[in-house]
Structure formats: C-alpha cells, structure tokens
Design a protein around this motif. Sequence first.
Motif, PDB file in Angstrom:
ATOM      1  N   ALA A  67     -22.584 -32.249  -4.747  1.00  0.00           N
ATOM      2  CA  ALA A  67     -23.368 -33.409  -4.334  1.00  0.00           C
ATOM      3  C   ALA A  67     -24.539 -33.650  -5.284  1.00  0.00           C
ATOM      4  O   ALA A  67     -24.887 -34.800  -5.585  1.00  0.00           O
ATOM      5  CB  ALA A  67     -23.878 -33.207  -2.902  1.00  0.00           C
ATOM      6  N   THR A 116     -24.642 -40.033   3.494  1.00  0.00           N
ATOM      7  CA  THR A 116     -23.339 -39.371   3.413  1.00  0.00           C
ATOM      8  C   THR A 116     -22.269 -40.322   2.893  1.00  0.00           C
ATOM      9  O   THR A 116     -21.433 -39.955   2.060  1.00  0.00           O
ATOM     10  CB  THR A 116     -22.934 -38.833   4.794  1.00  0.00           C
ATOM     11  OG1 THR A 116     -23.938 -37.922   5.251  1.00  0.00           O
ATOM     12  CG2 THR A 116     -21.601 -38.120   4.733  1.00  0.00           C
ATOM     13  N   THR A 151     -20.851 -27.160  -1.965  1.00  0.00           N
ATOM     14  CA  THR A 151     -20.958 -28.572  -1.604  1.00  0.00           C
ATOM     15  C   THR A 151     -22.236 -29.176  -2.158  1.00  0.00           C
ATOM     16  O   THR A 151     -22.229 -30.299  -2.691  1.00  0.00           O
ATOM     17  CB  THR A 151     -20.926 -28.721  -0.075  1.00  0.00           C
ATOM     18  OG1 THR A 151     -19.756 -28.082   0.440  1.00  0.00           O
ATOM     19  CG2 THR A 151     -20.922 -30.185   0.320  1.00  0.00           C
ATOM     20  N   GLN A 195     -22.630 -31.984   6.779  1.00  0.00           N
ATOM     21  CA  GLN A 195     -23.672 -32.735   7.487  1.00  0.00           C
ATOM     22  C   GLN A 195     -23.620 -32.421   8.981  1.00  0.00           C
ATOM     23  O   GLN A 195     -24.650 -32.132   9.614  1.00  0.00           O
ATOM     24  CB  GLN A 195     -23.471 -34.231   7.263  1.00  0.00           C
ATOM     25  CG  GLN A 195     -24.455 -35.098   8.063  1.00  0.00           C
ATOM     26  CD  GLN A 195     -23.935 -36.505   8.276  1.00  0.00           C
ATOM     27  OE1 GLN A 195     -22.738 -36.759   8.137  1.00  0.00           O
ATOM     28  NE2 GLN A 195     -24.809 -37.415   8.620  1.00  0.00           N
ATOM     29  N   LEU A 240     -28.433 -36.879  -1.828  1.00  0.00           N
ATOM     30  CA  LEU A 240     -28.458 -35.534  -1.263  1.00  0.00           C
ATOM     31  C   LEU A 240     -29.820 -35.236  -0.639  1.00  0.00           C
ATOM     32  O   LEU A 240     -29.893 -34.662   0.458  1.00  0.00           O
ATOM     33  CB  LEU A 240     -28.137 -34.505  -2.349  1.00  0.00           C
ATOM     34  CG  LEU A 240     -28.192 -33.034  -1.920  1.00  0.00           C
ATOM     35  CD1 LEU A 240     -27.181 -32.760  -0.817  1.00  0.00           C
ATOM     36  CD2 LEU A 240     -27.952 -32.106  -3.106  1.00  0.00           C
ATOM     37  N   ILE A 255     -18.520 -32.978   2.594  1.00  0.00           N
ATOM     38  CA  ILE A 255     -19.848 -33.598   2.723  1.00  0.00           C
ATOM     39  C   ILE A 255     -20.117 -33.941   4.182  1.00  0.00           C
ATOM     40  O   ILE A 255     -21.173 -33.614   4.740  1.00  0.00           O
ATOM     41  CB  ILE A 255     -19.934 -34.859   1.845  1.00  0.00           C
ATOM     42  CG1 ILE A 255     -19.821 -34.496   0.364  1.00  0.00           C
ATOM     43  CG2 ILE A 255     -21.238 -35.619   2.101  1.00  0.00           C
ATOM     44  CD1 ILE A 255     -20.936 -33.635  -0.155  1.00  0.00           C
ATOM     45  N   LEU A 281     -22.600 -40.517  -0.718  1.00  0.00           N
ATOM     46  CA  LEU A 281     -22.249 -39.285  -1.429  1.00  0.00           C
ATOM     47  C   LEU A 281     -20.749 -39.039  -1.503  1.00  0.00           C
ATOM     48  O   LEU A 281     -20.233 -38.591  -2.537  1.00  0.00           O
ATOM     49  CB  LEU A 281     -22.909 -38.083  -0.739  1.00  0.00           C
ATOM     50  CG  LEU A 281     -24.258 -37.605  -1.248  1.00  0.00           C
ATOM     51  CD1 LEU A 281     -24.751 -36.449  -0.401  1.00  0.00           C
ATOM     52  CD2 LEU A 281     -24.166 -37.185  -2.708  1.00  0.00           C
ATOM     53  N   GLU A 282     -20.039 -39.312  -0.408  1.00  0.00           N
ATOM     54  CA  GLU A 282     -18.638 -38.904  -0.306  1.00  0.00           C
ATOM     55  C   GLU A 282     -17.770 -39.382  -1.473  1.00  0.00           C
ATOM     56  O   GLU A 282     -17.090 -38.569  -2.116  1.00  0.00           O
ATOM     57  CB  GLU A 282     -18.055 -39.376   1.029  1.00  0.00           C
ATOM     58  CG  GLU A 282     -18.542 -38.563   2.215  1.00  0.00           C
ATOM     59  CD  GLU A 282     -18.004 -39.099   3.532  1.00  0.00           C
ATOM     60  OE1 GLU A 282     -17.545 -40.265   3.551  1.00  0.00           O
ATOM     61  OE2 GLU A 282     -18.046 -38.366   4.527  1.00  0.00           O
ATOM     62  N   VAL A 305     -18.772 -37.615  -4.773  1.00  0.00           N
ATOM     63  CA  VAL A 305     -18.381 -36.203  -4.844  1.00  0.00           C
ATOM     64  C   VAL A 305     -16.895 -36.086  -5.158  1.00  0.00           C
ATOM     65  O   VAL A 305     -16.480 -35.250  -5.977  1.00  0.00           O
ATOM     66  CB  VAL A 305     -18.720 -35.487  -3.519  1.00  0.00           C
ATOM     67  CG1 VAL A 305     -18.020 -34.143  -3.437  1.00  0.00           C
ATOM     68  CG2 VAL A 305     -20.226 -35.295  -3.403  1.00  0.00           C
TER      69      VAL A 305
END
Length: 663
Positions: free
Chosen positions: A64, A138, A60, A192, A72, A188, A141-142, A145
Amino acid sequence: MPTQSPPPRHRPDPETSESEQLLFGGPLRYDLGWSKHEDAFLQLGLRAMVTRLPSMLATTARLAWQADRNALRLVTAAEVGRGIAQAVGLVAVNRVLAHLLGEGTTAERLGAAGPALAVAGLTAVAGAALRALSTAGTGQLEPKVERVATEKYLAHTAGVELEAVEDEEFHKLLDSAAFGASSARRMIKYCQNLINALLSLIAATGVLTVLHPVLLPILLAMTLPSAWAALTIARRRYHSFHTWVQHSRAGQLLSRLLISTDAAPEIRVHQVGPFLLHHFRAMSQTQETEQKRLAHLAARTGLIAAAFSGVAALAAYATLGALLWTGAMALSVGGTAVLAIRTGAASLDSLVVQLNHCHEESLFVADLFRLCEEAEQRAIPRGGCSLPARPAAIRFEQVSFTYRGKDNSRALDGASLTIPTGKVVALVGENGSGKSTLVKLLSGLYQPDSGRILWDGTDAGEADRQELVSRIAVVGQDFYRWPFTASVNVSIGRPDTAPDPQRLGTAAAYAGAEELVSGLPRGWNTLLARGYKDGHQLSGGQWQRLGLARAHYRAGDVLIVDEPTSALDARAEQQLFEQIRALADAGQTVILITHRLGSVRAADLIHVLEDGRVVESGTFEELLSAESAGPGAFRALYEIQAAQYAGAVKVPEPATPPVDEVA
C-alpha cells in the motif's frame, strides 16, 4: 522395415474425466504431498495466523505504501479514530445507563444522563464519518495495490530465462502469483476490517475487564467455535485451489478457444464448436463436483461450530444472570455488560474471520513473492564481458544441448561450425536436425549444456546478455503477430525508442511492404487485430512481409531468417533473396534456415545438420559435386526435391485436326 509399435495405453485414473484423458493425456491435478505449499497448508492454524499477523500487516502496508502513501495514511488514521470513538462510546453508554437506572426523579436522571448521551451521539457521528473516510481511502488503495503487485510479478517474469517460462512448475507458480495480485487487493479491505475489529475488541474487553473479569473467558468461548470453522474451511479451500489450478487453466483454455479469432475458421469449417463445448462442460462439471464437496463440508463444519457457539452464548448469559441475581453486579452495569458482550463477541468473531481471510489471501500473496524470488534466481544474468565490435567469425565448438523435460535425445550433439561474418550462411537439414536449436543458442535464448559459442575469442556464455541480444535480429516462421498497429508491429523490433517514420519506410521498402501499408485503411496507424474497433486482418504473406520489416528495423549485426518464404509467392521470394544478398554485401551477417534447397544458391556457405551434428559444409556447387568429401547428405536431399519438379508439368502437344476439318 519393422513396424513401429503403438504407444502404451495407460490405464486411466478412475477420478480422471474423459475430457482430461482425451484432450490433455491424463489428470490435471497436483499432488500436494510434494508441493511447495504443503507446509503452508499444514500450518494453517490459529497459532500460525496470530504469529503471521505482523508479517501479513507489514506486507500489506508495504504494498500500500508503494501504491499510494497518502491513501494509506488516511485509512490508518481513520481506523484508529474509529477504535477510539467506539471505546469512548461504550464508556458513555455505561454512564448513561448508570444515570438512568440510578436514584431520583425521571427529570433528574435524564438531566444527569444528558452530557453522557451527547458524548455517545457525537462518537457515533464521528465513527460514521471516519468509516466513510476509511472506505474512500480503501477504495482508492485497492486497484493501485493490485497494479503494483501485478507489475511486480510481471516484471520479474519478463526477465527470466526462456527455459524457466517453459518449465511446468514455474508456470504453476506463475498461475498462483497471478491470483496473488488480486489477493493483495482484497487484503487491503480485509486488513481494514481486521484493524477495526481489533480496536473494537480492545474497547469491549477493556470495558468488560472494568465491569467483571469473569466475562472475558466466556466471551472467548463464544467465538472459538466460529474461529475453528473458518480456519478449517480456509484450509480446505487453499488445498483445493492448488490441487485444481492446472485443471482450471485447461478449462479456461477451452473457453478461450471457442471465441478465438485464430481458431474461428477451423472451428466452423470442421464444426469443432460442439466438440469443444462438450468438453468445456465436462471439465466444468468436474470442478463443480469439487465445489459441491467443499460446500457440503463447509455446511457441516458451520453447523457444528454454530452448535458449540450457541452453548457458549447460553453459558455467558446464564453467568451474567447469576451475577445480577446474587447482587454481584448492578443492573446498570449488567446492561452495559450485555452491550459489551454483544459488541465484543461480534468484534472477536469479525476479528477471527478477517484474520482468516487475511491469512488465506496472504498465502497467495506469498506465492507472488516466492515467484519473484525464484524469478530472480532464474533471471537472465546482467553484466559480463563485451563482445568484439566487428568479429571475423562466430564459432560453435562441440556444442551440445538437451531441452528440459524431454527424453534424453539431444537436440544438438557436439555440433561444430563456423559462421563468417558479413556473409550469407545457410543451415539446412531435415526436421529435428537441430537447425532451430542452433540459432536459439546463438541468440542467447538458451545456454549450451557443453561446448562454447565464440565471437572470435570471446565466449558468448560469459558475455553481457543484453549486448548479445541487441546484436541479433530474428524473423521466424512463427513470429509473433502483435495485436497492435502496423507501426508498432514493425518498430517493436527496437521497443526502447519511439517509432521513426523514416526508419519505418526503409524497413517497409526492404520487405516489399510499401504497397501493403499504403493500402491499409489508416496506413501505419491501422490496428492489426480482428475483433476490435477498426481492427484489420492480414493474410499470411502480408504478415510475413511485416515480420521481415520488423527484423530489418531492428538492424542487428546478425539477421536470422527462419523459413522466410513459406507464405510468399515466387516473385516475392526471388526479390527477398536478392535483398538478403544485398544485406550481406553491406556487411550484415545473414543466417538462413530453409527447406527449399534451391533457395540457398545465394549463400556463401552452407552447413548441413543431421541428428544434432554438422555432417558437411561448403558452397552450393561444392555440396552438389560428386567429388565432395562429405557424405553427400545435401546432394541427396536436393535430388529428392528436384525430382518433384522434373517432369511434374508436361505441356500437351496440340492435337492434329482431322483431314476433313483441314480441308
């Protein structure tokens, strides 16, 4: 002539729905007994999850890192900060309770607890702020990714041999890899939550260890039943997904057909809609039965886990009460212990759940990486020797080829022929004779099982494949109609360069498509996809002109034209063959595949194929001659077609008027 017996009827599986049997010929479920996922499924246990935890986090983090390094860093720092804040907060709460339950007046106790209370409040505020930062990172990022993971498997898939794309097992892995991209996105969030739960658990267990070590095993006993339930449910869900993945794809196919613009006319003319809707409902209900089964099993498993968790919680609080009753633990410490037990139990329960989610999703992400590994093994090779710049001829020497997954009959069976460059060479023969297979091998889409394809003395199997395909232009009978603009539909023949207006005009002139393009609502910028804003639909003949323009735009040394006149009128057909002749006169090699044998008069050389072999070759006149040395296959086919026109249209003589009318 003996009558052909009907195909044997297989007895349907009692679990196979009528729709599966009728539409797809049998069950669409995989047996995981031989699936590559068997090991992952059987090893889905707590030990395996804990062992795989570093690998899951590393995978992961790697995705990321490729997607957004700054986001990240933000999420990592925020989660570590939250864990520290929770530990400090628990210690501060313990100090507050110690002061409030200690000796002295109320004012003195409140005054002594004030600093610790302030620390507890500050840590709560800091934790909330850090949580907001982590959520923001997050959320950033999601989607990135998921894009990186999707690009990864798409890039690998685009580079594999055509034979791999047509392989059923590779397609199954591709379906799972597509799911793995969305799994990478979900990981992700799960990672977390996992890190947060892990840090919260460390804080709670640290406090409990200081307060009384006997509380730790009780905390574990409270959480293990829910961990067992989560693992069991995940195991069933993963097993079900891979068993039903092809069935699910088939159901989605039916739903897409119902709204397909290509199928829409026939759906309405033949009233196919109710038929497709009926079978879509039947396929969906079959899957609903499977989901119902999983739900009932999950409910039963959850009920069993809840019962054991309740017993463990009762034992935990009974032990805590006994410690307080016997004086082994102070009341203030007991209050903190209750808070730590509740926090620790919630954290441990969350940890197991998030770990389970991560592990389950990581199995699909692993499918994505496994697809990439297999795609690398089945990738079109790079490098190789160079082909001659101007070969005198391309020769097939005893070339054989069989499509994978079909019966043992060969599509080509020792075919040998010569294609002189700068000429028009026609390939003719009945359906299934091997014409299309031969040009697919020439184009590098497949590799021969045996034999060689030589460009002068250079074996095409040892040549640089990228160079080989760059020398080939193809316009097939079923060429792809891209749902893009008219400009892109032609210039995609050379997608590595920007569309050239002058080159577009030349290609359109070659294909007789100038009037077509000028008549479009927005010219070259007209979107050729019905169903989108300002989308336009072309007829079959108009599309064929654009396909010819695309092949001309590509400007390959060898132009393969497969049934080029199937959607053209007689005048356009004659014009096309004149253009094909002009291309050969200019030095381009043209390979023409057609069933209209009268159209190959312009060919310099004709090869006749039958059952995967070349049975005769020559010019049009030579093959029609009764003195031809060959078996006369071309002459026989030509006479069959000619007979269809001979005497087919008779102009009636004008009737003689009666004598009285003449008078």
